[in-house]
Design an enzyme around this catalytic site. Structure first.
Site, PDB file in Angstrom:
ATOM      1  N   LEU A   3      -3.615  -3.684   4.218  1.00  0.00           N
ATOM      2  CA  LEU A   3      -3.128  -4.987   4.676  1.00  0.00           C
ATOM      3  C   LEU A   3      -3.256  -5.153   6.187  1.00  0.00           C
ATOM      4  O   LEU A   3      -2.532  -5.935   6.788  1.00  0.00           O
ATOM      5  CB  LEU A   3      -1.660  -5.167   4.267  1.00  0.00           C
TER       6      LEU A   3
ATOM      7  N   GLY B  12       0.114  -2.901   7.219  1.00  0.00           N
ATOM      8  CA  GLY B  12       0.171  -1.603   6.550  1.00  0.00           C
ATOM      9  C   GLY B  12      -0.644  -1.550   5.282  1.00  0.00           C
ATOM     10  O   GLY B  12      -1.796  -1.985   5.250  1.00  0.00           O
TER      11      GLY B  12
ATOM     12  N   ASP C 297     -11.011  -1.981  18.537  1.00  0.00           N
ATOM     13  CA  ASP C 297     -12.173  -2.232  17.682  1.00  0.00           C
ATOM     14  C   ASP C 297     -11.831  -1.731  16.276  1.00  0.00           C
ATOM     15  O   ASP C 297     -11.585  -0.552  16.086  1.00  0.00           O
ATOM     16  CB  ASP C 297     -13.384  -1.484  18.247  1.00  0.00           C
TER      17      ASP C 297
ATOM     18  N   ALA D 247     -14.257   0.798  12.172  1.00  0.00           N
ATOM     19  CA  ALA D 247     -14.198   1.922  11.224  1.00  0.00           C
ATOM     20  C   ALA D 247     -12.788   2.185  10.709  1.00  0.00           C
ATOM     21  O   ALA D 247     -12.552   3.209  10.064  1.00  0.00           O
ATOM     22  CB  ALA D 247     -14.749   3.178  11.887  1.00  0.00           C
ATOM     23  N   ALA D 248     -11.864   1.280  10.937  1.00  0.00           N
ATOM     24  CA  ALA D 248     -10.477   1.512  10.521  1.00  0.00           C
ATOM     25  C   ALA D 248     -10.369   1.701   9.007  1.00  0.00           C
ATOM     26  O   ALA D 248      -9.660   2.593   8.534  1.00  0.00           O
ATOM     27  CB  ALA D 248      -9.578   0.379  10.989  1.00  0.00           C
ATOM     28  N   GLY D 249     -11.051   0.881   8.239  1.00  0.00           N
ATOM     29  CA  GLY D 249     -11.006   1.012   6.780  1.00  0.00           C
ATOM     30  C   GLY D 249     -11.633   2.301   6.307  1.00  0.00           C
ATOM     31  O   GLY D 249     -11.123   2.955   5.383  1.00  0.00           O
ATOM     32  N   ASP D 250     -12.735   2.692   6.923  1.00  0.00           N
ATOM     33  CA  ASP D 250     -13.380   3.962   6.570  1.00  0.00           C
ATOM     34  C   ASP D 250     -12.459   5.133   6.886  1.00  0.00           C
ATOM     35  O   ASP D 250     -12.352   6.084   6.102  1.00  0.00           O
ATOM     36  CB  ASP D 250     -14.701   4.120   7.324  1.00  0.00           C
TER      37      ASP D 250
ATOM     38  N   ARG E  87      -9.891   2.766  19.314  1.00  0.00           N
ATOM     39  CA  ARG E  87     -11.081   3.279  19.994  1.00  0.00           C
ATOM     40  C   ARG E  87     -12.286   2.408  19.661  1.00  0.00           C
ATOM     41  O   ARG E  87     -12.361   1.840  18.577  1.00  0.00           O
ATOM     42  CB  ARG E  87     -11.361   4.712  19.543  1.00  0.00           C
TER      43      ARG E  87
END
Length: 97
Positions: A10, A14, A35, A38-41, A74
Site C-alpha cells: 500500500l 504499509g 526514488d 525498486a521499492a516493490g522489488d 536511495r
C-alpha cells in the site's frame, strides 16, 4: 481452493495482510522518499527471504516493509537495495507510521 494468504503493498500506508481467519494493515515506515523505483522489488525479495526463514507472516511483512522503505530512500534500482544488515539497522532506528 484459492489463495490462503494475500499480501498487498500500500505504499506509504504499509501493507495489507489477509488470511481466511485474519486481516490487518501492517504500518509503513516513515521516510522521505527519494526514488521508489525498486521499492516493490525490495519488498518482494525481503518477504520471500523472511518467509523462507520461517518467520511469522506479520514479522515477514515488517521486514519487507523496511527493505522497501530503505530502497525508496536511495536513488536508482540496484544501488538502492539494502543488505540484510542495513535493513535490520533501518528497523532498529526507524519508526513505523
Amino acid at each position: 481452493m484459492g489463495p490462503q494468504t494475500v499480501v498487498l503493498t500500500l505504499g506509504e500506508r504499509g501493507a495489507y495482510l489477509a488470511t481466511q481467519k485474519h486481516e490487518e494493515r501492517v504500518p509503513a515506515y516513515s521516510i522521505q522518499a527519494t526514488d521508489v523505483t525498486a521499492a516493490g522489488d525490495a519488498f518482494n525479495g525481503a518477504l520471500a527471504v523472511a518467509m523462507a526463514e520461517g518467520r511469522e507472516m506479520q514479522d515477514a511483512i515488517v521486514f519487507a516493509n523496511a527493505a522497501g522503505a530503505l530502497a525508496a530512500t536511495r536513488a536508482g534500482a540496484q544501488p538502492s537495495l539494502g543488505t540484510r544488515d542495513e535493513v535490520e539497522e533501518f528497523i532498529r532506528r526507524s519508526k513505523r507510521g
